[in-house]
Design an enzyme around this catalytic site. Structure first.
Site, PDB file in Angstrom:
ATOM      1  N   THR A 194      67.655 -60.284  17.737  1.00 20.59           N
ATOM      2  CA  THR A 194      68.270 -60.449  19.047  1.00 20.59           C
ATOM      3  C   THR A 194      69.268 -61.597  19.066  1.00 20.59           C
ATOM      4  OG1 THR A 194      66.245 -59.607  20.075  1.00 20.59           O
ATOM      5  CG2 THR A 194      67.779 -60.762  21.508  1.00 20.59           C
ATOM      6  N   GLU A 195      68.953 -62.656  18.338  1.00 25.32           N
ATOM      7  CA  GLU A 195      69.831 -63.826  18.328  1.00 25.32           C
ATOM      8  C   GLU A 195      71.137 -63.585  17.583  1.00 25.32           C
ATOM      9  OE1 GLU A 195      69.784 -66.855  19.680  1.00 25.32           O
ATOM     10  OE2 GLU A 195      67.969 -66.429  20.818  1.00 25.32           O
ATOM     11  N   SER A 196      71.064 -63.061  16.374  1.00 28.48           N
ATOM     12  CA  SER A 196      72.260 -63.022  15.528  1.00 28.48           C
ATOM     13  C   SER A 196      72.499 -61.698  14.840  1.00 28.48           C
ATOM     14  CB  SER A 196      72.151 -64.105  14.445  1.00 28.48           C
ATOM     15  OG  SER A 196      71.162 -63.732  13.479  1.00 28.48           O
ATOM     16  N   TYR A 281      67.090 -60.676  27.759  1.00 27.86           N
ATOM     17  CA  TYR A 281      66.626 -61.148  26.449  1.00 27.86           C
ATOM     18  C   TYR A 281      65.099 -61.017  26.359  1.00 27.86           C
ATOM     19  CZ  TYR A 281      66.058 -64.630  22.638  1.00 27.86           C
ATOM     20  OH  TYR A 281      65.741 -65.293  21.472  1.00 27.86           O
TER      21      TYR A 281
END
Length: 320
Positions: A194-196, A281
């Site tokens: 999800t972050e990168s 998120y």
């Protein structure tokens, strides 16, 4: 992490591009549909998920990710959001980010039309109502939308196999390192993806860096000297996750919200902050992890001073 500007929080659902031909047996709709306000939209549940889906489908302020867009649309559709049903149907009708499936498209348009989506009603002139079979993701939250709705699950191995060779290497590093920090591999991988999207060189507009998107303060806090070294960056991110789980006594939603928006904001708002990006998120992480509680090491840090207040408020809401 620290608070980020909400991404595309204005809900502007995708509209279909009507074609003057029978839908069945024709090529997929080739052109991107125009935009506009759906008269049915109002204040539907899941509206922010649809807005996030639009952003990821078209790369507006974020890296384009059609699979993620489809997942967000389906999450909204499961909440009864007609715009999410319509947008997911349009993706199936065009084979955008998934295998084209006219039956699923027709069923989604029919469901959205029944809820008042005027554009879905127009599409039914070309598609009919289909056989009524909806994609698996509408019933099973773990189902991979991008698989074409033919089944599959969000198992770690199936997710890793779908990645490029370079990303697979990073994903396996996350999974292998996670137990050392008392983090479930599934939770760790959810955060990294999800972050990168598992990109070791990723840099956000807020200067969050690497696989786990560490801002300079967080990197320094957990002694990460080179945030672009995948192993060092993952170590820092997992150390932070372990700390957050202890601070929020194993509450996955609060730990994920704090990773995105900072633990200070979770304390301040006594729960998941009302930032559209953070709420989307958290929904994505919970959808992947499929658990609300996680084991934690109470020796890492004392729990949040207001954690009991957060839990008490949640219990009161559940009982009401």
């Amino acid at each position: 992490m620290k608070p980020r500007s909400p991404v595309n929080s204005r809900c502007h659902p995708v509209l279909p591009w009507l074609v003057a031909a029978s839908f069945a047996g024709t090529p997929a709709l080739a052109a991107d549909p125009p935009r506009g306000k759906n008269p049915s939209s109002g204040a539907q549940p899941g509206g922010q998920l649809v807005a996030q889906g639009v952003a990821y489908e078209h790369g507006e302020g974020v890296q384009r990710d059609t699979a993620r867009a489809a997942t967000l649309y389906c999450q909204a559709a499961r909440l009864g959001n007609a715009d999410g049903m319509h947008a997911l149907g349009w993706m199936y009708a065009n084979g955008r980010g998934m295998q084209r499936n006219d039956g699923y498209a027709a069923a989604l348009f029919a469901l959205a039309a029944a809820k008042g989506n005027v554009y879905a009603k127009q599409m039914l002139r070309f598609t009919g109502s289909g056989g009524g079979k909806l994609p698996d993701c509408m019933q099973n939250p773990e189902s991979q939308v991008a698989s074409g709705g033919s089944g599959g699950d969000w198992s770690i191995e199936s997710h890793i196999r779908a990645l490029s060779a370079e990303r697979q290497q990073v994903a396996r590093l996350v999974v292998e390192m996670a137990p050392t920090y008392q983090i479930s591999p599934r939770f760790a991988l959810a955060i990294a993806v999800t972050e990168s999207a598992l990109n070791p060189t990723a840099v956000s507009p807020k200067n969050a860096m690497g696989v786990m998107q560490l801002i300079p303060d967080t990197a320094a806090r957990f002694n990460v000297r080179n945030p672009f070294d995948p192993k060092e960056n993952i170590r820092g991110g997992l150390s932070y996750l372990r700390w957050l789980l202890a601070y929020f006594s194993g509450d996955v939603a609060l730990a994920a919200a704090a990773y995105n928006a900072g633990e200070g904001n979770v304390d301040r708002y006594r729960g998941v902050p009302p930032f559209p990006e953070t709420r989307a998120y958290v929904a994505r992480i919970l959808n992947f992890v499929q658990q609300s509680e996680h084991p934690f090491d109470s020796s890492v840090v004392a729990p949040s001073a207001i954690f009991r207040l957060i839990r008490a408020a949640a219990k009161k809401e559940d009982d009401s």
